[in-house]
Design an enzyme around this catalytic site. Structure first.
Site, PDB file in Angstrom:
ATOM      1  N   SER A 292       0.849  -1.195   0.000  1.00 49.89           N
ATOM      2  CA  SER A 292       0.000   0.000   0.000  1.00 49.89           C
ATOM      3  C   SER A 292       0.884   1.243   0.000  1.00 49.89           C
ATOM      4  O   SER A 292       1.647   1.442  -0.940  1.00 49.89           O
ATOM      5  CB  SER A 292      -0.955  -0.046   1.188  1.00 49.89           C
ATOM      6  OG  SER A 292      -1.982   0.891   1.046  1.00 49.89           O
TER       7      SER A 292
ATOM      8  N   ASP B  18      -9.865  -3.813  -5.289  1.00 46.52           N
ATOM      9  CA  ASP B  18      -9.261  -2.953  -4.260  1.00 46.52           C
ATOM     10  C   ASP B  18      -9.889  -1.566  -4.309  1.00 46.52           C
ATOM     11  O   ASP B  18      -9.848  -0.896  -5.340  1.00 46.52           O
ATOM     12  CB  ASP B  18      -7.753  -2.869  -4.495  1.00 46.52           C
ATOM     13  CG  ASP B  18      -6.992  -2.286  -3.317  1.00 46.52           C
ATOM     14  OD1 ASP B  18      -7.610  -1.596  -2.488  1.00 46.52           O
ATOM     15  OD2 ASP B  18      -5.780  -2.527  -3.238  1.00 46.52           O
TER      16      ASP B  18
ATOM     17  N   HIS C  90      -8.023  -5.027  -1.207  1.00 48.29           N
ATOM     18  CA  HIS C  90      -6.770  -4.506  -0.663  1.00 48.29           C
ATOM     19  C   HIS C  90      -6.025  -5.525   0.194  1.00 48.29           C
ATOM     20  O   HIS C  90      -4.799  -5.555   0.201  1.00 48.29           O
ATOM     21  CB  HIS C  90      -7.068  -3.256   0.159  1.00 48.29           C
ATOM     22  CG  HIS C  90      -5.882  -2.393   0.421  1.00 48.29           C
ATOM     23  ND1 HIS C  90      -5.188  -1.746  -0.589  1.00 48.29           N
ATOM     24  CD2 HIS C  90      -5.251  -2.054   1.576  1.00 48.29           C
ATOM     25  CE1 HIS C  90      -4.190  -1.050  -0.060  1.00 48.29           C
ATOM     26  NE2 HIS C  90      -4.210  -1.222   1.248  1.00 48.29           N
TER      27      HIS C  90
END
Length: 699
Positions: free
Chosen positions: A541, A626, A661
């Site tokens: 991320s 995501d 995610h």
């Protein structure tokens, strides 16, 4: 031979078609050849992602035996049939358990004692049947323990559907609520509930009140947050006395409160939002305890009477300190638990309300993580906390706040004969380019020689003030036992060394995050831990942004890189307010509509700074659903790297076509993803199978 002229066979990577699109921002005309990859509904985009997946599978085919070996190693360390430590709430003991062969937990309780008959509240395995992805968001029992509210996500997009279950009859209420988020609260009447809904950008922006005995169509909108930089959540104090509506951007807070005994009443404001001022609320007796950074960068603790909690009535409980970062407090009937960070490490203090006496808990290792466990009861002298380190598995303790005695309730089992005495951890300090000392947590198997030849796996994050925990991972033993040294760079942008550590790694200081990481890598090399041909790195991320930035700055320093759901197309993403979280992000990175910030962000944005040069071996992971880092960021980055990089090192894009995610749901599929990543890393470091390594053209 340039990549776009390579023959398209199974050992040749897919080449994304160039479809230039001009983007004019601040009179800065940019041509984006891969902007079209944002078109999720375009069959060409899906075909391209699937082609990349096929190529990745082919290029990793020679590691399949290693992947299976790693998977089996990791699975064999897990006690598949296991039980969490039950926690008490009123006359019930709540816990979850797992069964061998089942991917998800089963949520249970017992009434009266741990010897009572088990009642299954929710079996996630049953609910997940037929779904490629399944995740539970909210899971909350009503105050009278007769009803269960729970929410589910079956795509990974973090948009949850809320359900209500009568625990007496095991019957679901007919109605469900779509597009809810993580937070939720029960009123004390066991009928009124508060839930949050998300907007088109997946921002929790509305608080709704629902009564279980009326149609959902009649639900009341309690609050709507119109400022796109703010999100809202709802919760309940441990005392069960108040429901809190919390509104916040990255740097500003606002809290409203409502008596839980009067759930149809009106919320009252504690203090209106003031730009840059954050505060959190904890309730005890006649007071609210307020953790705030108001004129206190490392935060201080205030209190105010519940009857008049506005700021003019705040009085100091714990003053601001330059060398201690106050993380927050937890209030119990007779004790206040204070969570802080000192000298880079977490600390816990306990204070008696009656006398003001206090003491600090101690922990035995040079680097560790400690955090509060399940403590739903207010009238108790027992604090449950979790302790872990790079060597110690997650351990649940019950701590008597009167006698200061701690009882180990459970240490997570590591099967297969794990012997912690065979491993060593250390707390090191690297020197950044501006002479700042940057901490490193490191663990290795004893016997390692600092001869510069060790394979080393370095990770970091460095954003949002998140302090990277030095926590145990049984999966990591598959690396340590092969001689890999593991290290965490506690770089600026986190809060390990206090709030200034965070402030000095954001906005126009963001590049400190990247140069700190590079300094840590250089330090580990200079001290003989490894060399650049044996150094691998990973981040996810915003940590994926870190990976993209450092390989642009110093591609020569690293052998192999794993970038998980990497936030790499920074400029384009945070200018697009239609995307989830975008406006909120401006308080972290800066508002790119301001040219000063635009130019600075563009100067480090990984996608915008890919150049025609050699890059390390790269594995880039993405999730099609995501909602935080859209799949196209890693996809575009991969395509641009393929276009420009001059080496023949491996570049792989792996997109989970049914997740978001957090990657795969379910513990078995998650282990397989980890085994895949580790196989890539070990293979690139020369520690995998003896099958020869392939380069991008199969040679």
């Amino acid at each position: 031979m340039s990549q776009d002229r390579l023959p398209q066979n199974k050992l040749t990577p897919p080449i994304a078609a160039k479809k230039p699109q001009s983007l004019i921002l601040h009179n800065d005309e940019r041509v984006d050849n891969y902007y079209w990859l944002r078109e999720k509904e375009n069959s060409e985009v899906i075909a391209y992602l699937e082609a990349e997946n096929s190529y990745t599978q082919t290029m990793m085919q020679h590691t399949e035996v290693l992947q299976e070996k790693l998977y089996k190693e990791m699975l064999d360390r897990i006690q598949e049939t296991d039980l969490s430590v039950p926690y008490r709430k009123d006359e019930y003991y709540y816990y979850s358990r797992t069964e061998a062969g089942k991917a998800y937990p089963i949520y249970c309780r017992k009434k009266g004692s741990l010897d009572a008959a088990e009642e299954i509240l929710l079996d996630q395995n049953t609910l997940a049947e037929g779904h490629e992805f399944f995740n539970i968001g909210v899971l909350q029992v009503s105050p009278n323990h007769q009803l269960l509210a729970y929410s589910v996500d079956t795509s990974g997009a973090e948009r949850y559907t809320m359900y209500f279950l009568d625990l007496n009859t095991s019957q679901l209420y007919e109605q469900s609520i779509e597009d809810t988020y993580y937070s939720f609260a029960w009123g004390n009447d066991n009928c009124t509930v508060f839930y949050t809904k998300v907007d088109d950008a997946n921002r929790p922006f509305q608080l709704w009140r629902h009564s279980l005995d009326v149609p959902i169509a009649e639900d009341i909108l309690v609050y709507e947050e119109t400022d796109e930089a703010f999100h809202l959540s709802v919760g309940k104090t441990r005392s069960q006395a108040y429901i809190l509506l919390e509104l916040g951007s990255m740097i500003t807070s606002e809290v409203h409160y409502l008596a839980a005994n009067n759930p149809t009443g009106n919320f009252q404001l504690i203090h209106p939002r003031t730009d840059g001022m954050e505060y959190d609320i904890e309730h005890h007796s006649d007071n609210f305890y307020i953790t705030t950074n108001d004129e206190a960068i490392n935060f201080k603790l205030m209190k105010a009477p519940v009857s008049s909690p506005t700021k003019e009535n705040w009085e100091t409980v714990i003053s601001h300190r330059e060398d201690v970062f106050l993380l927050g407090v937890s209030a119990f009937s007779n004790h206040l638990v204070i969570y802080e960070r000192q000298r880079g490490l977490p600390t816990v203090r306990v204070q008696k309300f009656a006398t003001g006496e206090e003491y600090e808990m101690t922990f035995p290792e040079p680097t560790y993580a400690v955090y509060e466990g399940n403590n739903p009861e207010f009238n108790t002298k027992t604090l449950r906390f979790n302790y872990t380190s790079l060597i110690t598995p997650n351990s649940v303790f019950d701590f008597d706040m009167e006698t200061q005695q701690r009882e180990l309730k459970k240490e997570t089992p590591v099967l297969g004969g794990y012997d912690r005495t065979q491993y060593q951890s250390e707390w090191l300090m690297a020197t950044a380019e501006d002479s700042v000392q940057v901490p490193i947590s490191i663990v290795y198997k004893k016997g390692i020689q600092k001869n510069g030849e060790n394979p080393l796996f370095l990770t970091g994050y460095g954003s949002y003030g998140y302090s990277y925990p030095a926590a145990f991972s049984s999966n990591r033993l598959s690396l340590l036992d092969r001689g890999v040294v593991f290290a965490i760079a506690h770089i600026r942008g986190g809060s390990e060394m206090g709030r200034k550590w965070y402030e000095n790694g954001k906005f126009l200081h963001k590049k400190n995050t990247f140069t700190d990481f590079i300094a840590c890598a250089e330090y580990l090399i200079s001290q003989g831990w490894t060399n650049s041909d044996r150094l691998s790195i990973s981040g996810g991320s915003a940590g994926g942004l870190l990976m993209g930035a450092v390989v642009n700055l110093r591609p020569d320093l690293f052998k192999a890189v794993i970038a998980d759901v990497p936030f790499v197309d920074v400029v384009t993403t945070i200018l697009d307010t239609s995307l989830p979280l975008t406006t909120i992000e401006w308080d972290e990175w800066g508002n790119p509509n301001d040219k000063v910030y635009y130019d600075y962000i563009k100067s480090y944005s990984p996608y915008d700074n890919v150049e025609a040069k050699e890059y390390p071996d790269l594995l880039i992971n993405a999730g099609l659903n995501d909602s935080r880092v859209q799949y196209w960021e890693p996809a575009k980055w991969t395509a641009k790297l393929r276009e420009l990089k001059t080496d023949r090192n491996v570049l792989l894009l792996k997109t989970n076509m049914g997740a978001g995610h957090g990657g795969a749901s379910g513990r078995y599929e998650s282990l397989k993803e980890t085994a895949f990543d580790y196989a890539f890393l070990l293979d690139r470091l020369g520690l995998g199978s003896q099958v020869k390594h392939f380069t991008i053209d199969g040679k």
